[in-house]
Design a protein around this motif. Structure first.
Motif, short mmCIF file in Angstrom:
data_model
loop_
_atom_site.label_atom_id
_atom_site.label_comp_id
_atom_site.label_asym_id
_atom_site.label_seq_id
_atom_site.Cartn_x
_atom_site.Cartn_y
_atom_site.Cartn_z
N GLU A 2 11.66 -4.74 -1.39
CA GLU A 2 12.00 -3.84 -1.93
C GLU A 2 10.92 -3.07 -2.72
O GLU A 2 10.16 -4.00 -3.41
CB GLU A 2 13.57 -3.28 -2.87
CG GLU A 2 13.60 -3.67 -3.80
CD GLU A 2 15.32 -4.43 -4.44
OE1 GLU A 2 16.05 -3.98 -4.07
OE2 GLU A 2 15.47 -5.38 -5.06
N TRP A 3 11.06 -2.03 -3.10
CA TRP A 3 10.13 -1.59 -3.73
C TRP A 3 10.36 -1.19 -5.30
O TRP A 3 11.32 -0.17 -5.44
CB TRP A 3 9.31 -0.25 -3.77
CG TRP A 3 8.46 -0.24 -2.19
CD1 TRP A 3 8.11 -1.01 -1.31
CD2 TRP A 3 8.10 1.30 -2.12
NE1 TRP A 3 7.65 -0.82 -0.10
CE2 TRP A 3 7.25 0.49 -0.38
CE3 TRP A 3 8.16 2.26 -1.61
CZ2 TRP A 3 6.99 2.28 0.59
CZ3 TRP A 3 8.18 3.20 -0.54
CH2 TRP A 3 7.65 2.95 0.25
N ARG A 41 0.86 -1.18 -0.10
CA ARG A 41 0.45 -0.02 -0.10
C ARG A 41 0.80 1.83 -0.29
O ARG A 41 0.73 2.35 -0.54
CB ARG A 41 -0.54 0.03 1.13
CG ARG A 41 -1.91 -1.16 0.91
CD ARG A 41 -3.39 -0.40 1.94
NE ARG A 41 -2.66 -0.90 3.23
CZ ARG A 41 -2.47 -2.11 4.29
NH1 ARG A 41 -2.27 -3.44 3.26
NH2 ARG A 41 -1.73 -2.31 5.87
N ALA A 42 1.94 1.33 1.00
CA ALA A 42 3.03 2.29 1.05
C ALA A 42 4.05 2.34 -0.73
O ALA A 42 3.82 3.76 -0.57
CB ALA A 42 3.51 2.16 1.91
N ALA A 43 3.64 1.81 -1.57
CA ALA A 43 4.16 1.48 -2.19
C ALA A 43 3.46 2.06 -3.76
O ALA A 43 4.21 3.10 -4.31
CB ALA A 43 5.41 0.47 -2.74
N GLU A 57 11.54 6.71 2.81
CA GLU A 57 10.78 6.87 4.66
C GLU A 57 11.02 5.07 4.09
O GLU A 57 10.14 4.22 5.08
CB GLU A 57 9.55 7.27 4.18
CG GLU A 57 8.70 8.22 3.91
CD GLU A 57 7.31 8.02 3.17
OE1 GLU A 57 7.11 7.16 3.14
OE2 GLU A 57 7.16 9.61 3.54
N GLY A 58 12.02 4.63 4.57
CA GLY A 58 12.91 3.51 5.91
C GLY A 58 12.82 2.09 4.91
O GLY A 58 13.05 1.01 4.58
#
Length: 164
Positions: A60-61, A25-27, A101-102
């Protein structure tokens, strides 16, 4: 790539992580920012790789940016201005590797044959869930050594490309 390119890699394990829905979701939220950066050039990022496929991986994204000759240099310039220096640059393949963001992020602009190969492999895994599960299992089996993992992965994907 020849074996000598992989000999330089350490024998340390590859840290594989299980799929994390929150990370996916963050990606996608970060993909929206990449799309803003690329919009003036008429291209978008495509989220791809293990997180997008919802399998174990390094976490990783990864974003593909499909380019042609006209958009290649303008898009690379926009990405340099957005994230900084290029990590790997070949004629039709480029990698930007950085933290957001980490999270480890790879933005991978591609054109020509590199784009065709990567699109075909992702389409293969999306269309063949049994092949995707086998890929995930084999990733775990080879994760005991970065050298072994990347050599195996290079050849495994090469074999898939030959069959497509």
């Amino acid at each position: 790539l020849p074996w000598k390119e992989f000999e330089r890699l350490p024998e340390t394990p590859v840290a594989l992580k299980p799929f994390d829905p929150a990370s996916k979701r963050a990606a996608y939220r970060y993909k929206a920012r990449l799309d803003e950066v690329l919009a003036p050039h008429g291209v978008k990022a495509e989220f791809f790789g293990s997180v997008e496929l919802e399998i174990a991986g390094k976490g990783e994204w990864e974003y593909a940016v499909w380019l042609d000759d006209a958009t290649w240099y303008p898009a690379l310039t926009a990405l340099i201005n957005h994230v900084g220096s290029i990590w790997v640059l070949d004629e039709d393949f480029c990698v930007f590797h950085f933290q957001h963001e980490g999270h480890d992020v790879e933005v991978i602009p591609m054109r020509g044959a590199a784009a065709a190969r990567n699109r075909a492999v992702m389409a293969h895994w999306r269309a063949h869930p049994e092949a995707l599960k086998a890929y995930e299992r084999l990733k775990r089996e080879h994760a005991h050594s970065k050298r072994a993992y990347y050599w195996w992965k290079h050849n495994y994907i090469g074999d898939i490309v030959e069959t497509l």
